[in-house]
Design a protein around this motif. Structure first.
Motif, PDB file in Angstrom:
ATOM      1  N   PHE A   1      10.959  23.851 -37.472  1.00 49.65           N
ATOM      2  CA  PHE A   1      11.612  24.831 -36.843  1.00 49.65           C
ATOM      3  C   PHE A   1      12.392  24.064 -35.836  1.00 49.65           C
ATOM      4  O   PHE A   1      11.940  22.836 -35.033  1.00 49.65           O
TER       5      PHE A   1
ATOM      6  N   TRP B   1      21.402  22.216 -38.882  1.00 49.50           N
ATOM      7  CA  TRP B   1      20.033  23.235 -39.246  1.00 49.50           C
ATOM      8  C   TRP B   1      20.292  24.050 -37.167  1.00 49.50           C
ATOM      9  O   TRP B   1      20.284  23.601 -36.696  1.00 49.50           O
TER      10      TRP B   1
ATOM     11  N   GLU C   1      15.384  27.819 -33.374  1.00 52.57           N
ATOM     12  CA  GLU C   1      14.621  29.086 -34.272  1.00 52.57           C
ATOM     13  C   GLU C   1      14.565  28.980 -35.957  1.00 52.57           C
ATOM     14  O   GLU C   1      14.325  30.296 -36.655  1.00 52.57           O
ATOM     15  N   LYS C   2      15.630  28.288 -36.271  1.00 53.71           N
ATOM     16  CA  LYS C   2      15.600  28.519 -37.772  1.00 53.71           C
ATOM     17  C   LYS C   2      14.605  27.324 -38.858  1.00 53.71           C
ATOM     18  O   LYS C   2      14.659  26.065 -37.965  1.00 53.71           O
ATOM     19  N   PRO C   3      14.530  27.265 -39.743  1.00 59.05           N
ATOM     20  CA  PRO C   3      13.143  26.914 -40.635  1.00 59.05           C
ATOM     21  C   PRO C   3      14.118  25.442 -40.942  1.00 59.05           C
ATOM     22  O   PRO C   3      15.578  26.562 -41.714  1.00 59.05           O
TER      23      PRO C   3
END
Length: 245
Positions: free
Chosen positions: A76, A31, A34-36
């Motif tokens: 996020f 993960w 700044e990514k969900p």
């Protein structure tokens, strides 16, 4: 029935076991900042636990500052702004009153044994080698900070063969790009000292002038120490301000 990828301490509450599993995904770069992350429903199916357990596990990571929720968009991975942290202590206005982020010049990159103080900060043995970067930070043509940065060789060996010109102005995105090492948090200590000959020369101030010294240890999402940094700035450019409400 739960579906964990890694062995967990079953003495811990189930939500904490899930929390540790989620943290593994952040630490391993599965993960990305700044990514969900997957939705609560998706995580419930993945781990075979109740949605309340997932929600509590995510809440702990939000409270720890590792994740953040965005209304209507999801949850996020947080990317901290470390430059804002450092430069809250130093005035960084241009001659015409504009906010300016200082530019960087990397002076040297060497491999050597750290002092005991630095080795302890990075969880290294004093016989271990580390990469040492020396860098200046400029505001308009004036040097405002000198920096000495230490990185564990085992985690940053990719940097050894790079030319100084390949290093970016911001190091943390560079670490992530070149070495896959993500900085998640840091601890800073502030002191005031007298400038020695080397620091005074770099900052163009008189020897023994007061300088603000900021020591930083930066950590990965799993709390592994990744960087030791010591920065010196002339006391005349230093300003501490806090609001108490």
């Amino acid at each position: 029935m739960t579906f964990f990828k890694h062995g967990r301490d079953k003495r811990l509450p189930l939500y904490q076991q899930v929390r540790d599993e989620l943290l593994e995904n952040i630490s391993a770069g599965i993960w990305l900042p700044e990514k969900p992350i997957p939705t609560e429903s998706e995580l419930t199916k993945s781990y075979g636990v109740a949605i309340g357990t997932i929600r509590k596990a995510v809440d702990t990571l939000v409270n720890d500052g590792l994740l953040y929720r965005s209304q209507g968009r999801g949850t996020f991975v947080r990317r901290p702004d470390f430059n804002a942290s450092l430069f809250r202590f130093f005035r960084q206005m241009s001659s015409d009153g504009r906010f300016v982020m200082p530019k960087s010049q990397l002076l040297s990159k060497t491999m050597k044994q750290p002092s005991k103080h630095i080795a302890d900060a990075l969880n290294l043995n004093t016989r271990d080698h580390a990469i040492c970067l020396e860098r200046l930070r400029f505001l308009e043509e004036r040097v405002v900070l000198t920096e000495e940065i230490w990185l564990p060789e085992s985690l940053f060996s990719r940097l050894i063969d790079l030319d100084l010109s390949e290093f970016g102005n911001l190091l943390y995105p560079f670490y992530e790009q070149e070495c896959g090492q993500l900085i998640a948090s840091a601890r800073e200590t502030l002191t005031i000292q007298s400038a020695n000959t080397r620091i005074a020369g770099a900052l163009n101030i008189a020897e023994n002038s007061p300088v603000a010294v900021i020591e930083r240890v930066a950590y990965g999402y799993d709390k592994t120490p990744l960087e030791y940094r010591i920065s010196h700035g002339a006391a005349e450019t230093f300003c501490y301000q806090i609001e108490i409400t």
